[in-house]
Structure formats: C-alpha cells, structure tokens
Design an enzyme around this catalytic site. Sequence first.
Site, PDB file in Angstrom:
ATOM      1  N   THR A 126       2.731 -22.999 -35.213  1.00 22.07           N
ATOM      2  CA  THR A 126       3.079 -24.343 -34.744  1.00 22.07           C
ATOM      3  C   THR A 126       4.428 -24.794 -35.311  1.00 22.07           C
ATOM      4  OG1 THR A 126       0.783 -24.975 -34.494  1.00 22.07           O
ATOM      5  CG2 THR A 126       2.345 -26.758 -34.851  1.00 22.07           C
ATOM      6  N   ASP A 148      11.641 -39.389 -30.775  1.00 18.03           N
ATOM      7  CA  ASP A 148      12.930 -38.710 -30.896  1.00 18.03           C
ATOM      8  C   ASP A 148      13.311 -37.918 -29.656  1.00 18.03           C
ATOM      9  OD1 ASP A 148      10.843 -36.930 -31.466  1.00 18.03           O
ATOM     10  OD2 ASP A 148      12.161 -35.611 -32.606  1.00 18.03           O
ATOM     11  N   SER A 172       9.637 -38.660 -35.429  1.00 18.11           N
ATOM     12  CA  SER A 172       9.164 -38.287 -34.102  1.00 18.11           C
ATOM     13  C   SER A 172       8.142 -39.243 -33.508  1.00 18.11           C
ATOM     14  CB  SER A 172       8.622 -36.870 -34.159  1.00 18.11           C
ATOM     15  OG  SER A 172       8.303 -36.424 -32.882  1.00 18.11           O
ATOM     16  N   HIS A 173       6.935 -38.749 -33.284  1.00 21.33           N
ATOM     17  CA  HIS A 173       5.889 -39.534 -32.603  1.00 21.33           C
ATOM     18  C   HIS A 173       5.154 -40.478 -33.546  1.00 21.33           C
ATOM     19  CE1 HIS A 173       4.222 -35.975 -34.376  1.00 21.33           C
ATOM     20  NE2 HIS A 173       3.033 -36.537 -34.377  1.00 21.33           N
ATOM     21  N   THR A 192       5.752 -29.474 -40.915  1.00 20.19           N
ATOM     22  CA  THR A 192       5.985 -28.771 -39.648  1.00 20.19           C
ATOM     23  C   THR A 192       7.396 -29.068 -39.127  1.00 20.19           C
ATOM     24  OG1 THR A 192       3.641 -29.136 -39.115  1.00 20.19           O
ATOM     25  CG2 THR A 192       5.057 -28.396 -37.327  1.00 20.19           C
ATOM     26  N   LYS A 226      12.610 -28.572 -28.778  1.00 22.67           N
ATOM     27  CA  LYS A 226      11.943 -28.919 -27.538  1.00 22.67           C
ATOM     28  C   LYS A 226      12.669 -30.115 -26.940  1.00 22.67           C
ATOM     29  CE  LYS A 226       8.134 -31.255 -30.049  1.00 22.67           C
ATOM     30  NZ  LYS A 226       8.347 -30.894 -31.453  1.00 22.67           N
ATOM     31  N   ARG A 261      -6.933 -30.730 -36.679  1.00 25.42           N
ATOM     32  CA  ARG A 261      -6.778 -30.544 -35.240  1.00 25.42           C
ATOM     33  C   ARG A 261      -7.684 -29.405 -34.795  1.00 25.42           C
ATOM     34  NH1 ARG A 261      -2.522 -33.855 -34.431  1.00 25.42           N
ATOM     35  NH2 ARG A 261      -0.545 -33.556 -35.537  1.00 25.42           N
ATOM     36  N   ASP A 287       8.738 -39.056 -26.492  1.00 21.56           N
ATOM     37  CA  ASP A 287       8.311 -39.614 -27.776  1.00 21.56           C
ATOM     38  C   ASP A 287       9.474 -40.247 -28.541  1.00 21.56           C
ATOM     39  OD1 ASP A 287       9.629 -37.267 -28.438  1.00 21.56           O
ATOM     40  OD2 ASP A 287       8.339 -36.850 -30.156  1.00 21.56           O
ATOM     41  N   GLU A 342       4.711 -25.811 -26.542  1.00 20.83           N
ATOM     42  CA  GLU A 342       3.604 -26.116 -27.434  1.00 20.83           C
ATOM     43  C   GLU A 342       2.624 -27.041 -26.726  1.00 20.83           C
ATOM     44  OE1 GLU A 342       4.465 -26.158 -31.867  1.00 20.83           O
ATOM     45  OE2 GLU A 342       6.000 -27.484 -31.075  1.00 20.83           O
ATOM     46  N   SER A 393       1.341 -29.554 -27.785  1.00 22.88           N
ATOM     47  CA  SER A 393       1.559 -30.939 -28.193  1.00 22.88           C
ATOM     48  C   SER A 393       2.649 -31.610 -27.364  1.00 22.88           C
ATOM     49  CB  SER A 393       1.943 -30.961 -29.670  1.00 22.88           C
ATOM     50  OG  SER A 393       3.064 -30.114 -29.883  1.00 22.88           O
ATOM     51  N   ARG A 397       8.423 -35.964 -43.709  1.00 22.05           N
ATOM     52  CA  ARG A 397       7.962 -37.240 -43.129  1.00 22.05           C
ATOM     53  C   ARG A 397       7.124 -37.984 -44.144  1.00 22.05           C
ATOM     54  NH1 ARG A 397       6.617 -35.480 -36.943  1.00 22.05           N
ATOM     55  NH2 ARG A 397       8.680 -34.587 -36.670  1.00 22.05           N
ATOM     56  N   ASP A 449      11.865 -35.395 -27.937  1.00 22.73           N
ATOM     57  CA  ASP A 449      11.651 -33.960 -27.718  1.00 22.73           C
ATOM     58  C   ASP A 449      10.324 -33.639 -27.037  1.00 22.73           C
ATOM     59  OD1 ASP A 449      10.158 -34.563 -29.949  1.00 22.73           O
ATOM     60  OD2 ASP A 449      11.033 -33.021 -31.242  1.00 22.73           O
ATOM     61  N   ARG A 450       9.443 -34.629 -26.907  1.00 24.37           N
ATOM     62  CA  ARG A 450       8.171 -34.359 -26.221  1.00 24.37           C
ATOM     63  C   ARG A 450       8.193 -34.910 -24.804  1.00 24.37           C
ATOM     64  NH1 ARG A 450       3.105 -34.861 -30.310  1.00 24.37           N
ATOM     65  NH2 ARG A 450       4.127 -33.879 -32.090  1.00 24.37           N
ATOM     66  N   LYS A 455      15.174 -34.244 -41.234  1.00 28.50           N
ATOM     67  CA  LYS A 455      15.040 -32.815 -40.950  1.00 28.50           C
ATOM     68  C   LYS A 455      16.421 -32.191 -40.947  1.00 28.50           C
ATOM     69  CE  LYS A 455      14.053 -31.547 -36.745  1.00 28.50           C
ATOM     70  NZ  LYS A 455      13.423 -31.136 -35.490  1.00 28.50           N
TER      71      LYS A 455
HETATM   72  C1  VG1 Z   1       2.817 -31.532 -34.516  1.00 37.17           C
HETATM   73  C2  VG1 Z   1       2.508 -30.669 -33.305  1.00 37.17           C
HETATM   74  C3  VG1 Z   1       3.504 -29.539 -33.226  1.00 37.17           C
HETATM   75  C4  VG1 Z   1       4.924 -30.100 -33.179  1.00 37.17           C
HETATM   76  C5  VG1 Z   1       5.151 -31.007 -34.384  1.00 37.17           C
HETATM   77  C6  VG1 Z   1       6.483 -31.707 -34.333  1.00 37.17           C
HETATM   78  O1  VG1 Z   1       2.687 -30.777 -35.700  1.00 37.17           O
HETATM   79  O2  VG1 Z   1       1.190 -30.167 -33.383  1.00 37.17           O
HETATM   80  O3  VG1 Z   1       3.225 -28.763 -32.086  1.00 37.17           O
HETATM   81  O4  VG1 Z   1       5.868 -29.076 -33.199  1.00 37.17           O
HETATM   82  O5  VG1 Z   1       4.144 -32.022 -34.424  1.00 37.17           O
HETATM   83  O6  VG1 Z   1       6.620 -32.431 -33.159  1.00 37.17           O
HETATM   84  P1  VG1 Z   1       1.379 -30.827 -36.635  1.00 37.17           P
HETATM   85  O7  VG1 Z   1       1.701 -29.955 -37.814  1.00 37.17           O
HETATM   86  O8  VG1 Z   1       1.129 -32.257 -36.945  1.00 37.17           O
HETATM   87  O9  VG1 Z   1       0.260 -30.308 -35.778  1.00 37.17           O
HETATM   88  V1  VG1 Z   1       7.598 -33.775 -33.163  1.00 37.17           V
HETATM   89  O10 VG1 Z   1       7.782 -34.259 -31.592  1.00 37.17           O
HETATM   90  O11 VG1 Z   1       6.605 -34.798 -34.087  1.00 37.17           O
HETATM   91  O12 VG1 Z   1       8.932 -33.409 -33.992  1.00 37.17           O
HETATM   92 CO    CO Z   2       9.252 -35.543 -31.430  1.00 40.25          CO
END
Ligand code: VG1
Ligand code: CO
Length: 543
Positions: free
Chosen positions: A344, A279, A113-114, A18, A376, A496, A277, A363, A365, A22, A281-282, A126
């Site tokens: 997504t 990085d 990210s998270h 996504t 984001k 999910r 989070d 989103e 999330s 990772r 962006d959340r 990325k």
């Molecule tokens: C998750 C979230 C998605 C978001 C992505 C990256 O993806 O659901 O909405 O864009 O993480 O966010 P997935 O495929 O695990 O549902 V971040 O802040 O981790 O770059």
């Molecule tokens: Co993030």
Amino acid sequence: MTILTEQTTPYDDQKPGTSGLRKRVSVYQQPHYVENFLQSIFDSLDGVGGKTLVIGGDGRFYNDVVIQIAIRIAAANGFGKVIVGQNGLLSTPAASHLIRHNQAFGGLVLSASHNPGGPDGDFGIKYNIGNGGPAPERITDAIFARSKVIDRYKITDAPDVALGEIGTQSSGEMIVEIVDPVAEYATLMQSLFDFEAIRKLFASGFRMTFDAMHAVTGPYAHVIIEDMLGAPKGTVINGTPLPDFGKGHPDPNLVYCKDMFDQLMSPGGPDFGAASDGDGDRNLIIGKNRFVTPSDSVAILAANAALAPGYAAGIKGIARSMPTSAAADRVAEKLGIEMHETPTGWKFFGNLLDAGRVTICGEESAGTGSDHVREKDGLWAVLLWLNVIAARAQSVDQIVRDHWATYGRNYYTRHDYEEVDAGIANKLVDDLRARLSGLAGQNFDDLQIAFADDFTYHDPIDGSTSAKQGIRIGFTDGSRIVLRLSGTGTVGATLRLYLERYEAADGRHDLETQAALAELIELAERLCGVRERTGRQKPSVIT
Ligand code: VG1
Ligand code: CO
C-alpha cells in the site's frame, strides 16, 4: 540576512507513515517540531547545494506558516531555488509534475490528504524525490533515524515571502519563484486527453458534477473542466480551497459524498459525478445509477486507456497495491502485459514507472494514476473517464457492465474500524499472524484456504524488501480476505479489512456488494475477530 544555527531537542514520533508524516495540527505546533522534521529531511539528502526544491500544499490550516519556515530552512541549507505554488497551493499530482518538469532535486508536499483540516484537524509533510514520487523507504527510514538524534537546525532570518505574487522573489541568497499552480498541470492534461471530444460531449448536453470538497482541486477543476472543456459554470461545486475544508472531511467516498451519490441515483440527476480529496490525488467516480468501485475503475481505465491519445500506443504494464482487487490482473492477462502487486502507498510504484515496466497504477483507496507523474492523480482519472465515455459513446453503467461481461466481476468492499485502541489492534494482527502458517488447506463451509501469509514485497528493480505489509488469506475460488493497519491515521489505530470475491464473466453481476460478500464477511469475523476484539458492532466506514 544571516544563517542561524538553532539548538533543538529531538521528538521521538517523527516516523513517516504510508504517505509522509501526518499528525494533529497541535502536534505540529509544538516548538521546533516542523523545523526538526524539515532539517531531518535535508540532513538525509546528499548534495542539495544550488539545487531546486518544489513546495506546495493543499491549503489546509498551517500550510502558510509551514511554507514560510520551509523556505527559510531550505535557503539556510543551500538550495539555490524554490518553486512555490501561488498562495502555497499545489495539488499532489501537480507538485509531482512540477518536480519532473523543472528537473528539481525534490519537493515538499504539505498535506494530510483525506484527513480533516483546521486547528483541530491534521497536518502533514511529505518529501518527494527527483522523479516526482514519494521518497522510498530507504530515505524515509533515514529521515526518521535522523529526527531521533537531531540537535540543531539551520534557518535564515529573512522576511516572509509574498506567496500571492506570481513571479520571482528572493529569500536571502535563494531564488523564490511563485507559479500559477494550475497552468503546467493543465497543459500536461491537454497533452494526454482528447479535449476536443470531451468538449463535444459537454456541448451535446452531457451533465456532470464535480465536488472539490473545498480542497485543492477547486482551481484545477474550474480551469480544466469548466473553462477548457466547456462544462457549464456550476459543474464544479465547493471549488474554493478553505483551510478547514468547510469543516468537511475531504475524503471522496460514499460516506462524505452521500449527497452526490443520491443525486446520481435519482432520475433527473446528472450523467456523471466525480470528486477528489484534500490534496487532489484521489478520485470518486459515479455514473448515473452506477457507482464505480475504485478497484474496478483501475481495471476499466487500463482496459480502455488506449482510447486516449496519450496512451494510444497501448500500456506497458499495470501495478496495483496488494489490497486492491484482482480485477486489473485479468485485464493485464488479456492484454498480455506485466502485472505487479505492491504494498500500500504510491511510493512503491515509482521504480516500476521509472523503469518503464508499468503505465497504469492503482489502489483500492480511490487512487489511480499513470506514468505521466509519480503520484496518483484524481483529476487525471476523471479526465480519462470522460475521454473513454466520449470515445465509446456509452454511459458509465454500460461501460462497467460490458467490462464485467468480458472479464467477470470482482465483488469488493473495505471495512474500516477507526480510532481503535492501538494495543488491541496490534495484538489482533500479531495473533492472526502467528496462526497463518496453519491455515492453508482448511475448509470453512464451501470455502477452502489456498494460502495465508503476511505480504512481503521484493522490488524487482532495486531488489529491496518490504516485509509485514498486510495479512492475506486467499481461497481456492479466488476470494480473498486482507487485513492491515492503516499508516495514515493520527489517533489510535485504524484496522482495514478488505474482502473480495470473483464472479465469472457469465455469472451474476447484479448483486448488492455487501450481500454478495456476506458469507466472506462472516468468515473474516470468525478468522480475525475484529468485531469481537474491538467491541465494535460494525465498521466506522464501509467503502
Ligand atoms: C491510505 C490508503 C492508501 C493510500 C494512502 C495515502 O493508506 O489505504 O492506499 O496510498 O492512504 O493516500 P493507509 O496506510 O491509511 O491505508 V492519500 O490520498 O491520503 O495521500
Ligand atoms: Co490524497
């Protein structure tokens, strides 16, 4: 300095998900793993000679090692200049802004990210394109294809760059500019929001707590919220980025920010709580006695954006990812502007933003953003909320209640089942997919299925198609069940399950979310059998 061409053998698992590639740190530490992936990226791009590349990451373990490798590989591949955040730090939205601001060819965002960090945690790479946004599928597909056959990479033998020293250095023939990671971004925020009004809000005694979760937003939040906006020192907590995020899980949700939630729900607590989070962006937004569901936050920010100077002319359109609740759709309808439903991941918003079709994206999330960058943006969402609070002179709770009283409430929850056996998870989704065509029209208690499909997105700008983006089961009363597999997990599979029910403007808005959705949650189990087939009694995380 010499350019070396090193022989290598391909890995078969370098498929970006996504949001980039990772993997566990131990996977990234395999011989040539980083080099292979970076060379695969550069091999998939045309005409990088003499161009500028932005590089930065969230400061997690291995960030410093990968940045040095990336600089040497970029130099060997002919880039003219790299712009790197001091100490290797750049939040994801700040990286996006720097790419745009400097008209760079693209950028590398080093983050998972998270996901947790540290030697036993995750790492990620990325690639972002020149608009500042994540590379579209056409490019990530090419990178993956290249990674499967790669047999050599180019690297220089130049010494390490001093990442702590702001200013210009060189690595071989290439210029390396080390920049303050915060400065340009802070200027951008200042251009969008009414800093004077927010300063007055803090001066009047408004109390806030911001949890940077030992991740990348610490330096940004200290400068913007405390220094520029005048919030008292101590407003920002956990503000020093650590390679292992203090052994925490830098995901700003009610599980990992439980302490903050409890504070906001207590009588003497602050007026506003927020977090971001790994990085940056959340966002997590909690008012006194009021948690704001991310899907509602997108809708509320879109409805109120014009209160901020940067959006005073109004917004052009809204886009949300498919699993995100339809709350924003009602705002778009009322404003008479375009509404788009995308798969997504932020990469699907890029074309709509570039074409000027939408201004606000979001989103479920905890991701919200606008056309100011192509990612984001956690702090942006926090600042827009502060701007709205200041302009309306209302509490978060009042703003949310007003919104529901105007547009109705979309009760919404997401149930995650993490680290499920991948075979079981894939079969579950495949089996459900096979039954979809027969579901429309069926009745379950007092709910009737209006449609059931596997979401396919047709990009209205470039005409590309993205299939199999998640299963949607919609009901005639507007309720919805969505099921999809995560594309960011690194161990097993994460299922999910997203649940949504609409309550009209004059309906009941004070129910507890899980209770309000109880019937739908049970129906989802009857239709999808997640608990039964995974053997799990309950979700790993409920948001
Ligand atoms: C998750 C979230 C998605 C978001 C992505 C990256 O993806 O659901 O909405 O864009 O993480 O966010 P997935 O495929 O695990 O549902 V971040 O802040 O981790 O770059
Ligand atoms: Co993030």
